[in-house]
Design a protein around this motif. Structure first.
Motif, mmCIF file in Angstrom:
data_model
loop_
_atom_site.group_PDB
_atom_site.id
_atom_site.type_symbol
_atom_site.label_atom_id
_atom_site.label_comp_id
_atom_site.label_asym_id
_atom_site.label_seq_id
_atom_site.Cartn_x
_atom_site.Cartn_y
_atom_site.Cartn_z
ATOM 1 N N ILE A 1 5.117 -0.508 3.065
ATOM 2 C CA ILE A 1 4.370 0.617 2.514
ATOM 3 C C ILE A 1 5.324 1.573 1.801
ATOM 4 O O ILE A 1 6.433 1.831 2.268
ATOM 5 N N ASP A 2 4.862 2.097 0.676
ATOM 6 C CA ASP A 2 5.676 3.008 -0.122
ATOM 7 C C ASP A 2 6.036 4.271 0.662
ATOM 8 O O ASP A 2 5.311 4.695 1.576
ATOM 9 N N GLY A 3 7.171 4.880 0.282
ATOM 10 C CA GLY A 3 7.625 6.100 0.941
ATOM 11 C C GLY A 3 6.620 7.233 0.830
ATOM 12 O O GLY A 3 5.889 7.350 -0.147
ATOM 13 N N GLY A 4 6.592 8.065 1.878
ATOM 14 C CA GLY A 4 5.687 9.211 1.905
ATOM 15 C C GLY A 4 4.376 8.952 2.611
ATOM 16 O O GLY A 4 3.507 9.831 2.665
ATOM 17 N N TRP A 5 4.227 7.777 3.210
ATOM 18 C CA TRP A 5 2.956 7.414 3.825
ATOM 19 C C TRP A 5 2.753 8.038 5.203
ATOM 20 O O TRP A 5 1.607 8.153 5.679
ATOM 21 N N ILE B 1 10.995 2.774 8.538
ATOM 22 C CA ILE B 1 9.811 3.521 8.963
ATOM 23 C C ILE B 1 9.159 4.192 7.759
ATOM 24 O O ILE B 1 8.007 3.955 7.440
ATOM 25 N N ASP B 2 9.895 5.047 7.084
ATOM 26 C CA ASP B 2 9.426 5.712 5.860
ATOM 27 C C ASP B 2 10.658 6.088 5.049
ATOM 28 O O ASP B 2 11.488 6.886 5.501
ATOM 29 N N SER B 3 10.773 5.517 3.866
ATOM 30 C CA SER B 3 11.971 5.733 3.049
ATOM 31 C C SER B 3 12.021 7.115 2.432
ATOM 32 O O SER B 3 13.097 7.604 2.080
ATOM 33 N N SER B 4 10.879 7.789 2.314
ATOM 34 C CA SER B 4 10.851 9.124 1.707
ATOM 35 C C SER B 4 9.733 9.942 2.326
ATOM 36 O O SER B 4 8.658 10.119 1.734
ATOM 37 N N PRO B 5 9.946 10.467 3.531
ATOM 38 C CA PRO B 5 8.863 11.143 4.256
ATOM 39 C C PRO B 5 8.435 12.482 3.672
ATOM 40 O O PRO B 5 7.323 12.935 3.926
ATOM 41 N N GLY C 1 0.812 -1.210 0.000
ATOM 42 C CA GLY C 1 0.000 0.000 0.000
ATOM 43 C C GLY C 1 0.844 1.258 0.000
ATOM 44 O O GLY C 1 2.060 1.231 -0.212
ATOM 45 N N SER C 2 0.171 2.381 0.263
ATOM 46 C CA SER C 2 0.842 3.677 0.188
ATOM 47 C C SER C 2 0.086 4.710 1.017
ATOM 48 O O SER C 2 -0.767 4.356 1.846
ATOM 49 N N TYR C 3 0.375 5.956 0.749
ATOM 50 C CA TYR C 3 -0.267 7.080 1.427
ATOM 51 C C TYR C 3 -1.792 6.995 1.296
ATOM 52 O O TYR C 3 -2.523 7.251 2.259
ATOM 53 N N LEU D 1 3.961 16.934 6.665
ATOM 54 C CA LEU D 1 3.776 15.743 7.491
ATOM 55 C C LEU D 1 2.529 15.810 8.364
ATOM 56 O O LEU D 1 1.854 14.800 8.569
ATOM 57 N N GLY D 2 2.235 16.957 8.904
ATOM 58 C CA GLY D 2 1.122 17.052 9.834
ATOM 59 C C GLY D 2 1.466 16.400 11.171
ATOM 60 O O GLY D 2 2.633 16.088 11.448
ATOM 61 N N SER D 3 0.460 16.146 12.011
ATOM 62 C CA SER D 3 0.700 15.530 13.321
ATOM 63 C C SER D 3 -0.556 14.842 13.811
ATOM 64 O O SER D 3 -1.653 15.039 13.279
ATOM 65 N N CYS D 4 -0.382 14.011 14.837
ATOM 66 C CA CYS D 4 -1.495 13.304 15.492
ATOM 67 C C CYS D 4 -1.669 13.904 16.885
ATOM 68 O O CYS D 4 -0.994 13.481 17.834
ATOM 69 N N PRO D 5 -2.550 14.868 17.051
ATOM 70 C CA PRO D 5 -2.640 15.599 18.323
ATOM 71 C C PRO D 5 -3.133 14.764 19.495
ATOM 72 O O PRO D 5 -2.868 15.111 20.652
#
Length: 481
Positions: free
Chosen positions: A303-307, A328-332, A278-280, A338-342
């Motif tokens: 999972i593909d980079g950037g997710w 973790i993520d090859s291409s963040p 999968g991916s983003y 990126l945003g965040s999880c508050p």
């Protein structure tokens, strides 16, 4: 013995056994029946306890006092016994076998014919948890080789594993599995948890239609489109989807399957993806549709980079876990995207490769609101990579275990920047030395609510911590109220 008025010896008066006496001694039901019927068997040859009990209950010429008890009362008595005695008690007689089966709530099926013949539903009518994985795998049960994995175990007859130890031809045919699932669904409408392997859309649909209270589902080796069958599971709260297990089997988990899950299971609270691709887009769909999702676990993901940026759509996520992930993520991507999880409270990293500083840093940016941080047996976690965790300013609890590259210097730089730190646990981090503990770090140790400092088996904190209770015998772990 006592004397009669005529001076003759009187025989002792034998007290009749009571039902209550054995229970206060916490004895088995076998001993209860033996005490009741011992005088009826006094002239018979000595038997083993199991044989005596069976003879007492089944012999036509001997009264069966347990027949005076109703099924409801006898099942209450049987339920008071340990679970380990349910099987022995079920062998006493047909009635006990039927009643003991009503006490069983969970079962792992080994023989598929036991389900198809209807004997499973008849023998165990009140099951709420069933695992069908072992029964769906055609393997030589008499083999002396049992290969066990965290998620599945299988008997082997050779070491030839061209496509994995569990090949497609090793699984039951889908029509056979579908027929068994229909029997299962009709027999157990109150089923709460089900574990399957190789299930199709038709089989899952029958479960969704009949088992309206199904709350937890674990799927092994299922394709994306088979998940369309669980769209009817309106009350499903926990889903564990295992696509690829190295050396065992390989099924593709892509954005298609993730989107189907997102649209069909909107009440999910916990989601665990093992060996997923999968991916983003797939993670974003989960976050947008499963608004109640509180816990997400990714194990050995591909999972593909950037997710990582898609995690910000999980508005109510509280716990995020990474297990055995090689990356973790090859291409963040850029930080601003990126945003965040508050609402995130816990971040767990277990047996993961953390050599990629860029990916780890991006993860901490997304999880900057986290309160509890756990590292366990992670490769590549050195001072440089661990230093990026200082981004998470609200950490209150830190646990480090098996982090052999970390030193006290790296720990010092991070934990002193966390003003709200209350709990610290350091275990099996052999590169941390007591002699390197700085006065500032020692002062922090003295005010923590909970501390466990055991970087190696010989660790004894220095004299600078005298008076704090740390460093004394048994004092390396303490809690303060």
């Amino acid at each position: 013995m006592s004397l009669s008025p005529e001076g003759q010896l009187k025989p002792p008066v034998r007290r009749r056994p009571s039902w209550s006496e054995p229970w206060f001694k916490d004895q088995d039901l076998k001993h209860v029946v033996l005490k009741l019927r011992r005088h009826s068997l006094s002239e018979m040859p000595p038997l083993e306890p199991d044989e005596t009990l069976a003879l007492t209950l089944d012999h036509p010429s001997i009264p069966n006092f347990t027949s005076l008890l109703s099924d409801e009362l006898l099942i209450i008595i049987l339920s008071k016994l340990p679970e380990s005695q349910h099987i022995p008690n079920s062998l006493v007689c047909k009635r006990w076998s039927k009643l003991s089966g009503r006490l069983v709530r969970s079962l792992k099926l080994l023989d598929w014919n036991f389900l198809e013949s209807g004997r499973l539903v008849y023998r165990f009518p009140n099951l709420v948890y069933i695992s069908l994985v072992r029964a769906c795998i055609q393997s030589p049960c008499n083999s002396g080789i049992l290969l066990t994995h965290k998620f599945v175990s299988v008997h082997l007859d050779s070491f030839s594993s061209g496509g994995g130890f569990i090949r497609k031809q090793d699984l039951l045919h889908s029509d056979l599995i579908n027929r068994g699932l229909r029997i299962l669904a009709q027999g157990y409408p109150n089923l709460r948890k089900l574990v399957l392997i190789g299930a199709s859309e038709e089989g899952l649909s029958s479960v969704a239609e009949e088992c309206l209270t199904l709350q937890e589902l674990e799927l092994h080796c299922c394709t994306d489109f088979s998940l369309r069958g669980i769209s009817g599971c309106r009350n499903l709260q926990i889903l564990k989807w295992i696509g690829c297990v190295d050396g065992f089997y390989n099924a593709v988990i892509s954005d298609i399957g993730l989107t189907i899950v997102a649209q069909g299971c909107k009440r999910l609270l916990k989601l665990e993806l093992v060996g997923c691709e999968g991916s983003y887009d797939g993670i974003k769909a989960i976050g947008q549709c499963c608004l109640m999702l509180e816990e997400l676990t990714l194990c050995d993901h591909r999972i593909d980079g950037g997710w990582l940026a898609a995690l910000s759509y999980c508005a109510n996520l509280k716990t995020l876990k990474f297990q055995s992930c090689k990356c973790i993520d090859s291409s963040p991507g850029p930080d601003e995207h990126l945003g965040s999880c508050p609402t995130l409270e816990e971040l767990h990293l277990q047996r993961c490769h953390l050599r990629d500083k860029q990916g780890v840093r991006a993860l901490f940016l997304v999880c900057e609101a986290v309160r509890e941080l756990v590292f366990e047996d992670c490769w590549g976690l050195d001072n440089n990579v661990f230093g990026t965790s200082s981004i998470c300013r609200r950490v209150q609890s830190l646990s480090l275990e098996g982090c052999s590259l970390l030193t006290v210097e790296g720990l010092d730089l991070v934990v002193l920047s966390w003003k709200g730190l209350q709990r610290l646990r350091v275990v099996s981090c052999n590169n941390m030395k007591d002699s390197e503990v700085t006065p500032a770090l020692a002062a922090l140790f003295s005010v923590l609510k909970e501390l466990k400092w055991r970087p190696d088996s010989r660790s004894i904190l220095s004299s600078s911590l005298l008076g704090t209770g740390v460093g004394m015998k048994g004092g390396r772990s303490f809690k303060s109220v």
